[in-house]
Design an enzyme around this catalytic site. Structure first.
Site, PDB file in Angstrom:
ATOM      1  N   LYS A  37     -18.164  -5.958  17.138  1.00 55.89           N
ATOM      2  CA  LYS A  37     -18.715  -4.629  17.449  1.00 55.89           C
ATOM      3  C   LYS A  37     -17.813  -3.480  17.008  1.00 55.89           C
ATOM      4  O   LYS A  37     -18.294  -2.388  16.736  1.00 55.89           O
ATOM      5  CB  LYS A  37     -19.036  -4.522  18.934  1.00 55.89           C
ATOM      6  CG  LYS A  37     -17.802  -4.495  19.814  1.00 55.89           C
ATOM      7  CD  LYS A  37     -18.177  -4.469  21.291  1.00 55.89           C
ATOM      8  CE  LYS A  37     -16.927  -4.305  22.124  1.00 55.89           C
ATOM      9  NZ  LYS A  37     -17.002  -4.958  23.418  1.00 55.89           N
ATOM     10  N   ARG A 132     -17.249  -3.270  35.995  1.00 56.46           N
ATOM     11  CA  ARG A 132     -18.323  -3.004  35.043  1.00 56.46           C
ATOM     12  C   ARG A 132     -19.416  -4.008  35.398  1.00 56.46           C
ATOM     13  O   ARG A 132     -19.830  -4.051  36.555  1.00 56.46           O
ATOM     14  CB  ARG A 132     -17.823  -3.097  33.593  1.00 56.46           C
ATOM     15  CG  ARG A 132     -18.763  -2.346  32.636  1.00 56.46           C
ATOM     16  CD  ARG A 132     -18.280  -2.332  31.190  1.00 56.46           C
ATOM     17  NE  ARG A 132     -18.405  -3.633  30.555  1.00 56.46           N
ATOM     18  CZ  ARG A 132     -18.029  -3.892  29.303  1.00 56.46           C
ATOM     19  NH1 ARG A 132     -17.506  -2.941  28.558  1.00 56.46           N
ATOM     20  NH2 ARG A 132     -18.172  -5.096  28.782  1.00 56.46           N
TER      21      ARG A 132
HETATM   22  C1  LIG Z   1     -15.977  -5.795  23.503  1.00 58.26           C
HETATM   23  C2  LIG Z   1     -16.062  -7.004  24.335  1.00 58.26           C
HETATM   24  C3  LIG Z   1     -15.190  -8.074  24.107  1.00 58.26           C
HETATM   25  C4  LIG Z   1     -14.071  -8.017  23.068  1.00 58.26           C
HETATM   26  O1  LIG Z   1     -13.026  -7.224  23.517  1.00 58.26           O
HETATM   27  P1  LIG Z   1     -11.658  -7.048  22.671  1.00 58.26           P
HETATM   28  O2  LIG Z   1     -10.778  -6.294  23.586  1.00 58.26           O
HETATM   29  O3  LIG Z   1     -12.012  -6.304  21.440  1.00 58.26           O
HETATM   30  O4  LIG Z   1     -11.116  -8.401  22.371  1.00 58.26           O
HETATM   31  C5  LIG Z   1     -15.342  -9.206  24.884  1.00 58.26           C
HETATM   32  N1  LIG Z   1     -16.304  -9.286  25.823  1.00 58.26           N
HETATM   33  C6  LIG Z   1     -17.153  -8.282  26.077  1.00 58.26           C
HETATM   34  C7  LIG Z   1     -18.192  -8.442  27.139  1.00 58.26           C
HETATM   35  C8  LIG Z   1     -17.071  -7.116  25.344  1.00 58.26           C
HETATM   36  O5  LIG Z   1     -17.932  -6.115  25.599  1.00 58.26           O
END
Ligand SMILES: *Cc1c(COP(=O)(O)O)cnc(C)c1O
Length: 356
Positions: A37, A132
């Site tokens: 993302k 969250r």
């Molecule tokens: C964005 C996200 C991740 C990845 O997080 P990083 O800190 O980029 O490794 C993992 N799980 C969820 C639910 C996320 O929204």
């Protein structure tokens, strides 16, 4: 059509970072999903992550997953954001693993999956304190019973999210508690607990230190692979490369100017009252890039001695006095983005993405 600002992405570095993280995970029996993302589901990035040993690709947006599927990325795909009911028809058709937290959503997904003649696998998110998404631990039984009744939704396991909204860190304590909730949920659902998804980049330190609780067998990692950093843990990850992503912008003005503005100071274009220290006249450049392109606070100039003074919607001013260099219009300045600046650049319609 317009070349700058430009976001350069070196997929070779991403592949080698992914290999290092998957290697660390494999030693501890943890499977790694690469998170795309931060670069808008860029298909080349997903391919590099898969080549680097990631088990699958995870993204928060259906639109990004659709983009990758259209570009021939094999997947499997995980949807990271708990789905909207309005996107569930797409989810039932296209997503392999879905993170969920509401029984209503699970029931709706079950109905749609039955209609589509598909099975959907879900990971139930549990809130371990970051506040969250996620069920409370004491809702495990209720969610388990809901999953037991499903005909086309399979309970895969539990997951949790740390550091995203409130900065709560993953620890041995809260991850062991997650494993326990998973067992309760699996009991109530009448199935095995196949997956305990123990977080993201911020959980890697537990693996490095050999302190990951038994039972945690999956991580979802973006930042570490893309940037080699861990913003929640406030560290650079020593064994990963930091140069996969770079932002470049073009100089449109260079001029000596005072460091203290001339005239009465009101608020800037974003409502903040800026404060300036008088350091005399210094050489500064303007590059044609601003808040519509990046998050300027998350940029670090790669040119030694350069420092960012400020930004407006379309301009970024940089003090270059200490670089010892001269400048002219058309020169290019490069910056290392943090996660927020990378995300902003990748989603801005004005930034040209170049894959290396
Ligand atoms: C964005 C996200 C991740 C990845 O997080 P990083 O800190 O980029 O490794 C993992 N799980 C969820 C639910 C996320 O929204």
């Amino acid at each position: 059509m317009f070349e700058y600002p430009k976001l350069l992405v070196d997929t070779g570095v991403i592949r080698s970072n992914a290999m290092k993280v998957t290697g660390l995970c494999a030693q501890k029996g943890v499977s790694l999903w690469g998170v795309t993302k931060g670069l808008s589901g860029c298909p080349e990035v997903a391919k590099a992550m898969l080549e680097g040993g990631c088990k699958g690709i995870a993204d928060s947006r259906c639109a990004n997953i659709l983009r990758m599927k259209k570009a021939g990325v094999k997947g499997p795909f995980m949807l990271l954001r708990i789905p909207m009911l309005s996107e569930l028809p797409f989810v039932a058709e296209n997503i392999d693993v879905v993170l969920v937290s509401m029984t209503e959503t699970v029931e709706a997904l079950d109905a749609l999956s039955q209609n589509a003649g598909k099975r959907s696998q879900v990971i139930v998110m549990v809130d371990m304190g970051d506040l969250r998404e996620g069920i409370w631990p004491d809702e495990a039984e209720h969610m388990g019973e809901c999953l037991k009744k499903c005909e086309a939704v399979d309970f895969l396991g539990v997951g949790s999210n740390f550091g995203c909204l409130s900065g709560v860190l993953p620890t041995e304590k809260n991850l062991s508690a997650l494993v326990d909730v998973g067992k309760k949920l699996a009991d109530a659902a009448g199935t095995d607990l196949a997956v305990v998804s123990g977080g993201a980049t911020s959980s890697l330190y537990l693996l490095e230190e050999g302190r990951m609780p038994v039972g945690v067998n999956q991580l979802r990692v973006g930042e570490a692979i893309l940037l080699g950093t861990d913003v929640t843990g406030k560290r650079e990850i020593p064994y990963l490369d930091k140069n996969a992503v770079e932002i470049r912008a073009e100089v449109v003005e260079y001029r000596r100017k005072p460091t203290k503005p001339i005239g009465e100071i009101g608020a800037d274009a974003f409502g903040k009252v800026p404060v300036f220290e008088d350091r005399g006249e210094r050489l500064r450049v303007i590059v044609a890039m601003g808040r519509q392109d990046v998050m300027p606070e998350g940029l670090r100039p790669l040119l030694e001695g350069a420092s960012i003074i400020g930004a407006s919607s379309d301009h970024l001013t940089i003090d270059v006095e200490d670089t010892g260099k001269s400048f002219r219009p058309g020169d290019i300045l490069a910056f290392a983005p943090d996660y927020g600046a990378m995300l902003a650049a990748a989603t801005s319609g004005y930034v040209n993405v170049r894959i290396l």
